[in-house]
Design a protein around this motif. Structure first.
Motif, PDB file in Angstrom:
ATOM      1  N   LEU A  30     -40.511  16.657  16.569  1.00  0.00           N
ATOM      2  CA  LEU A  30     -41.917  16.406  16.250  1.00  0.00           C
ATOM      3  C   LEU A  30     -42.604  17.691  15.795  1.00  0.00           C
ATOM      4  CD1 LEU A  30     -43.121  13.963  19.067  1.00  0.00           C
ATOM      5  CD2 LEU A  30     -43.047  13.500  16.618  1.00  0.00           C
ATOM      6  N   ALA A  31     -42.328  18.790  16.510  1.00  0.00           N
ATOM      7  CA  ALA A  31     -42.923  20.075  16.136  1.00  0.00           C
ATOM      8  C   ALA A  31     -42.479  20.487  14.739  1.00  0.00           C
ATOM      9  CB  ALA A  31     -42.533  21.142  17.162  1.00  0.00           C
ATOM     10  N   ARG A  32     -41.202  20.226  14.433  1.00  0.00           N
ATOM     11  CA  ARG A  32     -40.698  20.557  13.089  1.00  0.00           C
ATOM     12  C   ARG A  32     -41.349  19.658  12.037  1.00  0.00           C
ATOM     13  NH1 ARG A  32     -35.199  20.232  11.749  1.00  0.00           N
ATOM     14  NH2 ARG A  32     -34.814  18.584  13.266  1.00  0.00           N
ATOM     15  N   ARG A 101     -50.776  24.416  15.659  1.00  0.00           N
ATOM     16  CA  ARG A 101     -50.237  24.976  16.885  1.00  0.00           C
ATOM     17  C   ARG A 101     -49.699  23.812  17.712  1.00  0.00           C
ATOM     18  NH1 ARG A 101     -51.146  29.980  19.024  1.00  0.00           N
ATOM     19  NH2 ARG A 101     -52.257  31.443  17.674  1.00  0.00           N
ATOM     20  N   VAL A 102     -48.512  23.975  18.295  1.00  0.00           N
ATOM     21  CA  VAL A 102     -47.890  22.910  19.082  1.00  0.00           C
ATOM     22  C   VAL A 102     -47.554  23.464  20.465  1.00  0.00           C
ATOM     23  CG1 VAL A 102     -46.007  21.243  19.239  1.00  0.00           C
ATOM     24  CG2 VAL A 102     -46.905  21.894  16.990  1.00  0.00           C
ATOM     25  N   PHE A 103     -48.062  22.806  21.492  1.00  0.00           N
ATOM     26  CA  PHE A 103     -47.782  23.191  22.864  1.00  0.00           C
ATOM     27  C   PHE A 103     -46.944  22.090  23.513  1.00  0.00           C
ATOM     28  CE2 PHE A 103     -51.744  25.330  21.752  1.00  0.00           C
ATOM     29  CZ  PHE A 103     -51.452  26.640  22.122  1.00  0.00           C
ATOM     30  N   ILE A 104     -45.740  22.448  23.938  1.00  0.00           N
ATOM     31  CA  ILE A 104     -44.810  21.482  24.539  1.00  0.00           C
ATOM     32  C   ILE A 104     -44.708  21.757  26.031  1.00  0.00           C
ATOM     33  CG2 ILE A 104     -42.453  20.584  24.534  1.00  0.00           C
ATOM     34  CD1 ILE A 104     -42.214  21.519  21.620  1.00  0.00           C
ATOM     35  N   PHE A 105     -45.176  20.831  26.840  1.00  0.00           N
ATOM     36  CA  PHE A 105     -45.034  20.927  28.295  1.00  0.00           C
ATOM     37  C   PHE A 105     -43.720  20.252  28.668  1.00  0.00           C
ATOM     38  CE2 PHE A 105     -49.443  21.708  27.673  1.00  0.00           C
ATOM     39  CZ  PHE A 105     -49.906  22.406  28.777  1.00  0.00           C
ATOM     40  N   SER A 106     -42.720  21.039  29.069  1.00  0.00           N
ATOM     41  CA  SER A 106     -41.381  20.483  29.236  1.00  0.00           C
ATOM     42  C   SER A 106     -41.210  19.648  30.499  1.00  0.00           C
ATOM     43  CB  SER A 106     -40.331  21.602  29.211  1.00  0.00           C
ATOM     44  OG  SER A 106     -40.602  22.561  30.195  1.00  0.00           O
ATOM     45  N   ASP A 107     -42.173  19.680  31.415  1.00  0.00           N
ATOM     46  CA  ASP A 107     -42.145  18.759  32.560  1.00  0.00           C
ATOM     47  C   ASP A 107     -43.564  18.640  33.100  1.00  0.00           C
ATOM     48  OD1 ASP A 107     -41.726  17.197  34.758  1.00  0.00           O
ATOM     49  OD2 ASP A 107     -40.047  18.352  35.550  1.00  0.00           O
ATOM     50  N   ILE A 108     -44.288  17.674  32.579  1.00  0.00           N
ATOM     51  CA  ILE A 108     -45.694  17.523  32.930  1.00  0.00           C
ATOM     52  C   ILE A 108     -45.874  17.123  34.390  1.00  0.00           C
ATOM     53  CG2 ILE A 108     -45.932  15.084  32.329  1.00  0.00           C
ATOM     54  CD1 ILE A 108     -48.369  17.880  31.371  1.00  0.00           C
ATOM     55  N   ASN A 109     -44.814  16.593  35.024  1.00  0.00           N
ATOM     56  CA  ASN A 109     -44.900  16.230  36.431  1.00  0.00           C
ATOM     57  C   ASN A 109     -45.072  17.443  37.336  1.00  0.00           C
ATOM     58  OD1 ASN A 109     -42.573  13.675  35.672  1.00  0.00           O
ATOM     59  ND2 ASN A 109     -44.670  13.311  36.296  1.00  0.00           N
ATOM     60  N   LEU A 110     -44.819  18.644  36.795  1.00  0.00           N
ATOM     61  CA  LEU A 110     -44.949  19.864  37.587  1.00  0.00           C
ATOM     62  C   LEU A 110     -46.356  20.440  37.575  1.00  0.00           C
ATOM     63  CD1 LEU A 110     -41.624  21.746  36.701  1.00  0.00           C
ATOM     64  CD2 LEU A 110     -42.119  20.288  38.670  1.00  0.00           C
TER      65      LEU A 110
END
Length: 267
Positions: A30-32, A101-110
Motif C-alpha cells: 500500500l505504501a508503495r 507520508r505513510v505511518f505503519i503501526f505494525s501492531d496496533i494492539n500494543l
C-alpha cells in the motif's frame, strides 16, 4: 482502481488478521502504491518503490515491533503516548520525497490507553498528504472510535490445497513436501515462505514439537522446566517465545482434533 489513478486514498487503513497471513507485506505494498511513480502501481522499479522496499524512504515510517520484517525485537511491548506524539508532530510536515507520508503501526494492539486516545485525535483531524496503516491481530480490542475512522481490510488464512499449489509452483517442490509446509504454516503465507527459504526451520519446528510433547507427557517438574525455558526465551527474544507459545496452542488443538476423530485437520 479509480482512487489510485486519481491519487485518492482513505487517510487511515486497518489491516487485521492472524500472524503470518501477510499484513506487513500488504502494508508495504500500500505504501508503495501510494507513492509509486510508475505506470502500473506498485511497479517495484521506480525509486519510490525501491526505497520503500529497502526501508530507506524518508516518508515511510514503522512504529512498533518489526519481527516479521527484520527479525529485530523490542525491549518493550507497548507503544507509548510519547511515540504517538512524535508521529503527531511528524505528520504535520510535508512529504519530503513522496506524494504522502505513510505511518505503519505494525501492531496496533500494543497501543497504551493514552496512546490510543492520542492517535484518535490525529485520526479525527488527519493532516493532508498523510496515510496511517494500522496492523492488528484482533480488532475487537481496539477503540470503536478508531475503527470507525479507518478503511478496514481483513485477511484470513489460505486454504491448504491452494497454498500447497502456490508453494509447488514457486519453489518446484514435490507435492507432498508442499502440502507438509502448508500444513505446518497452517495456511499462513508468510510462515510458509520462511519455511521454504529456510529448511532448518522445519527441523526446528519438529524439535520444538518434541519438547512440548515431552513436557506435557511427564510430570510437573518437566512442565515447570519447560515454563522456565519459555520465560527465558521471552526475555531474550519476544517474537520467538510467542511463536513457541502459539505452537503449544496448536499442539493442544491437534490433540483435540484427533480425540474428536478429525485427524485430517491436524498437522
Amino acid at each position: 482502481m479509480q482512487g489510485i489513478s486519481q491519487n485518492r486514498f482513505p487517510h487511515a487503513h486497518i489491516i487485521s488478521g492472524p500472524d503470518g497471513v501477510g499484513k506487513t507485506t500488504l502494508a508495504i505494498d500500500l505504501a508503495r502504491t501510494i507513492n509509486c511513480t510508475g505506470e502500473s502501481r506498485p511497479c517495484s522499479g521506480c525509486s519510490q518503490c525501491i526505497r520503500i522496499l529497502n526501508e530507506t524512504h524518508t516518508d515511510v515510517k514503522f512504529i512498533g515491533p518489526r519481527d516479521q520484517l527484520t527479525g529485530n525485537d523490542r525491549s518493550h511491548s507497548v507503544i507509548s503516548i510519547d511515540e504517538v506524539r512524535v508521529i503527531q508532530r511528524e505528520s504535520n510536515l510535508k512529504p519530503f520525497e513522496g506524494r504522502y507520508r505513510v505511518f505503519i503501526f505494525s501492531d496496533i494492539n500494543l497501543l497504551s490507553q493514552e496512546a490510543s486516545n492520542s492517535l484518535l485525535k490525529i485520526l479525527e483531524e488527519p493532516p493532508d498528504q498523510v496515510i496511517f496503516i494500522l496492523l492488528a491481530a484482533e480488532i475487537t480490542r481496539l477503540l470503536p472510535t478508531i475503527l470507525s475512522r479507518c478503511h478496514k481490510i481483513e485477511l484470513g488464512v489460505v486454504p491448504l490445497t491452494l497454498l500447497a499449489e502456490e508453494i509447488d509452483h514457486r519453489y518446484d517442490f514435490k507435492s507432498e513436501k508442499s502440502m507438509d509446509i502448508a500444513r505446518i504454516s497452517r495456511g499462513r503465507p508468510e510462515h510458509a515462505i520462511e519455511l521454504c527459504e529456510n529448511p532448518d526451520l522445519i527441523s526446528d519446528f519438529a524439535e520444538k514439537l518434541n519438547s512440548i510433547e515431552d513436557a506435557f507427557h511427564h510430570g510437573l517438574d518437566e512442565r515447570f522446566i519447560y515454563s522456565d525455558h519459555l520465560v527465558s526465551t521471552y526475555a531474550a527474544n519476544r517474537s520467538l517465545a510467542i511463536r513457541e507459545i502459539r505452537l503449544c496452542l496448536d499442539w493442544w488443538r491437534d490433540i483435540l482434533l484427533i480425540k474428536e476423530d478429525i485427524k485430517e485437520l491436524a498437522v
